[in-house]
Write a protein that holds these residues in place. Sequence first.
Motif, mmCIF file in Angstrom:
data_model
loop_
_atom_site.group_PDB
_atom_site.id
_atom_site.type_symbol
_atom_site.label_atom_id
_atom_site.label_comp_id
_atom_site.label_asym_id
_atom_site.label_seq_id
_atom_site.Cartn_x
_atom_site.Cartn_y
_atom_site.Cartn_z
ATOM 1 N N LEU A 7 1.121 -0.670 -0.352
ATOM 2 C CA LEU A 7 0.189 -0.298 0.065
ATOM 3 C C LEU A 7 0.795 1.690 -0.375
ATOM 4 O O LEU A 7 1.624 1.632 1.092
ATOM 5 C CB LEU A 7 -0.559 -0.141 1.447
ATOM 6 N N TRP A 8 0.795 1.621 -1.319
ATOM 7 C CA TRP A 8 1.772 2.974 -0.951
ATOM 8 C C TRP A 8 0.914 4.539 -0.785
ATOM 9 O O TRP A 8 0.162 4.873 -1.100
ATOM 10 C CB TRP A 8 2.686 3.422 -2.501
ATOM 11 N N ALA A 9 1.379 4.482 -0.005
ATOM 12 C CA ALA A 9 0.711 6.054 0.171
ATOM 13 C C ALA A 9 1.169 7.307 0.681
ATOM 14 O O ALA A 9 2.726 8.125 0.839
ATOM 15 C CB ALA A 9 0.403 5.425 2.042
ATOM 16 N N ILE A 10 0.777 8.068 -0.291
ATOM 17 C CA ILE A 10 1.502 9.779 -0.298
ATOM 18 C C ILE A 10 0.989 10.783 0.302
ATOM 19 O O ILE A 10 -0.327 10.991 -0.265
ATOM 20 C CB ILE A 10 1.209 10.324 -2.126
ATOM 21 N N HIS A 11 1.296 11.643 0.897
ATOM 22 C CA HIS A 11 0.796 12.491 1.961
ATOM 23 C C HIS A 11 1.201 14.286 1.183
ATOM 24 O O HIS A 11 0.828 13.751 0.507
ATOM 25 C CB HIS A 11 2.470 12.385 3.278
ATOM 26 N N GLY A 12 -0.151 14.587 1.958
ATOM 27 C CA GLY A 12 -0.821 16.308 1.339
ATOM 28 C C GLY A 12 0.345 17.501 1.667
ATOM 29 O O GLY A 12 1.865 17.028 1.954
ATOM 30 N N PHE A 13 0.692 18.569 1.340
ATOM 31 C CA PHE A 13 1.345 19.089 0.769
ATOM 32 C C PHE A 13 1.387 20.059 2.817
ATOM 33 O O PHE A 13 0.272 19.368 3.776
ATOM 34 C CB PHE A 13 -0.096 20.895 0.508
ATOM 35 N N LEU A 14 2.772 19.730 3.154
ATOM 36 C CA LEU A 14 3.063 19.522 4.248
ATOM 37 C C LEU A 14 3.171 18.616 5.259
ATOM 38 O O LEU A 14 3.336 18.759 6.813
ATOM 39 C CB LEU A 14 1.930 20.689 5.382
ATOM 40 N N GLY A 15 2.222 17.700 4.864
ATOM 41 C CA GLY A 15 2.988 16.648 5.796
ATOM 42 C C GLY A 15 4.068 15.883 4.838
ATOM 43 O O GLY A 15 5.148 16.042 4.680
ATOM 44 N N GLN A 16 4.487 14.549 6.299
ATOM 45 C CA GLN A 16 5.366 13.413 6.625
ATOM 46 C C GLN A 16 4.752 11.743 6.104
ATOM 47 O O GLN A 16 3.961 12.145 7.177
ATOM 48 C CB GLN A 16 5.597 14.123 8.154
ATOM 49 N N THR A 17 5.725 11.428 5.920
ATOM 50 C CA THR A 17 5.670 10.348 5.683
ATOM 51 C C THR A 17 5.036 10.389 7.697
ATOM 52 O O THR A 17 4.782 8.813 6.902
ATOM 53 C CB THR A 17 7.056 9.660 5.664
ATOM 54 N N SER A 18 5.502 10.485 8.269
ATOM 55 C CA SER A 18 4.630 9.242 9.826
ATOM 56 C C SER A 18 3.517 9.878 9.489
ATOM 57 O O SER A 18 2.538 9.571 10.726
ATOM 58 C CB SER A 18 5.923 10.419 11.068
ATOM 59 N N ASP A 19 2.849 10.634 8.519
ATOM 60 C CA ASP A 19 1.745 11.122 8.516
ATOM 61 C C ASP A 19 0.589 9.393 9.344
ATOM 62 O O ASP A 19 -0.587 9.696 9.443
ATOM 63 C CB ASP A 19 0.781 11.913 8.426
ATOM 64 N N TRP A 20 1.073 8.885 8.412
ATOM 65 C CA TRP A 20 0.398 6.990 7.957
ATOM 66 C C TRP A 20 0.923 6.669 8.807
ATOM 67 O O TRP A 20 0.294 5.543 9.174
ATOM 68 C CB TRP A 20 0.925 6.843 6.840
ATOM 69 N N ASN A 21 1.648 6.791 9.919
ATOM 70 C CA ASN A 21 1.565 5.536 10.986
ATOM 71 C C ASN A 21 0.695 5.497 12.139
ATOM 72 O O ASN A 21 0.404 4.345 12.584
ATOM 73 C CB ASN A 21 2.884 6.593 12.168
ATOM 74 N N THR A 22 -0.677 6.314 12.689
ATOM 75 C CA THR A 22 -0.955 5.699 13.044
ATOM 76 C C THR A 22 -2.253 4.589 12.335
ATOM 77 O O THR A 22 -2.906 3.909 13.585
ATOM 78 C CB THR A 22 -2.520 7.124 12.909
ATOM 79 N N LEU A 23 -2.118 4.313 11.319
ATOM 80 C CA LEU A 23 -2.610 3.268 10.733
ATOM 81 C C LEU A 23 -2.262 1.963 11.131
ATOM 82 O O LEU A 23 -2.906 0.954 11.194
ATOM 83 C CB LEU A 23 -2.747 4.042 9.213
ATOM 84 N N VAL A 61 -1.027 -0.991 -4.379
ATOM 85 C CA VAL A 61 -2.521 -0.035 -3.832
ATOM 86 C C VAL A 61 -1.941 0.804 -4.024
ATOM 87 O O VAL A 61 -0.666 1.126 -2.749
ATOM 88 C CB VAL A 61 -2.753 -1.024 -3.054
ATOM 89 N N LEU A 62 -2.731 2.022 -4.540
ATOM 90 C CA LEU A 62 -1.903 3.416 -4.054
ATOM 91 C C LEU A 62 -2.668 3.704 -3.344
ATOM 92 O O LEU A 62 -4.243 4.329 -3.640
ATOM 93 C CB LEU A 62 -1.755 4.217 -5.480
ATOM 94 N N MET A 63 -2.348 5.187 -2.591
ATOM 95 C CA MET A 63 -3.176 6.029 -1.603
ATOM 96 C C MET A 63 -2.561 7.504 -1.915
ATOM 97 O O MET A 63 -1.805 7.395 -1.562
ATOM 98 C CB MET A 63 -3.062 5.425 0.321
ATOM 99 N N GLY A 64 -3.211 8.248 -1.888
ATOM 100 C CA GLY A 64 -2.840 10.178 -1.565
ATOM 101 C C GLY A 64 -3.667 10.935 -0.799
ATOM 102 O O GLY A 64 -5.370 10.717 -1.040
ATOM 103 N N TYR A 65 -3.770 11.316 -0.165
ATOM 104 C CA TYR A 65 -4.606 12.799 0.881
ATOM 105 C C TYR A 65 -3.960 13.890 -0.190
ATOM 106 O O TYR A 65 -2.822 14.584 0.027
ATOM 107 C CB TYR A 65 -4.037 12.345 2.775
ATOM 108 N N SER A 66 -4.666 15.030 -0.106
ATOM 109 C CA SER A 66 -5.246 16.219 -0.482
ATOM 110 C C SER A 66 -4.222 15.877 -1.871
ATOM 111 O O SER A 66 -4.160 15.237 -2.621
ATOM 112 C CB SER A 66 -4.710 16.740 0.414
ATOM 113 N N LEU A 67 -2.877 17.265 -1.666
ATOM 114 C CA LEU A 67 -1.826 16.987 -3.401
ATOM 115 C C LEU A 67 -1.544 15.316 -3.251
ATOM 116 O O LEU A 67 -1.584 15.434 -4.675
ATOM 117 C CB LEU A 67 -0.554 17.557 -2.453
#
Length: 245
Positions: A7-23, A61-67
């Motif tokens: 599951l490849w996850a792309i964060h948003g603007f100002l985001g960081q890879t750690s944003d996905w840690n809660t999952l 599988v591709l996942m992306g938030y906002s930007l």
Amino acid sequence: MNFPCALWAIHGFLGQTSDWNTLRMEQLQAVEIDSFSSSNMVTWAHQFNAYIESQASLPSVLMGYSLGGRLALHALCQKPSLWQAAIIVSAHPGLTQLDLKEERLKNDTIWAKRFEEEPWEQLMASWNHQAVFAQDGCPPDRQEKYYERLQLAKQLLSFSLGHQEDLRENIAALSMPVLWMVGEKDQKFCEAAKTVKLAHPLSKYLTIEQAGHRLMWARPLQFKQSVEQFLNSLNPERGQIKKSQ
């Protein structure tokens, strides 16, 4: 999980890879936007897809938030055969009117200048005060030390929604399952989602209650459950998605 995948996850603007840690999902591979140097979304998506082709072993599988969702859409539309499914979160399919594109470009140019020059705390207060975030609770913690200001300004200009083509026709032609998620309080993006057509029978639109644009932070448990339920619905044995080669 019934469907093994990367599951490849792309964060948003100002985001960081750690944003996905809660999952807390072992198969999640967080993508740093700045890992791919490009001046527009099209070339970014080409570079990203080439990287995935060199890395992927499990179905992707591709996942992306906002930007990150808009970048994900470009990657999906450029090479749909590479992806088994997608999860698009709080993302815009593209503006349709020239005047709106010009207005967005003007606005992003102003913000880019502010990101270069303005004191950080004042800048973050103004950024979080924008209408798109008005329905959200506490914003994510964004400390200046984690960023290169000039790189953030470049992202705003290079990946502006004002530069993006209207991707609705391309999205409608996608043959893989897509989960399109928005927060119920995020009126602008709820309206945009209504204009997007998804073709695959396993595709679905999902509105997260009591959440705005930053729905991952507003409703983290519901967000995780929704992602897991969608992934669990992807069963190659049903013949509705491709089996991995």
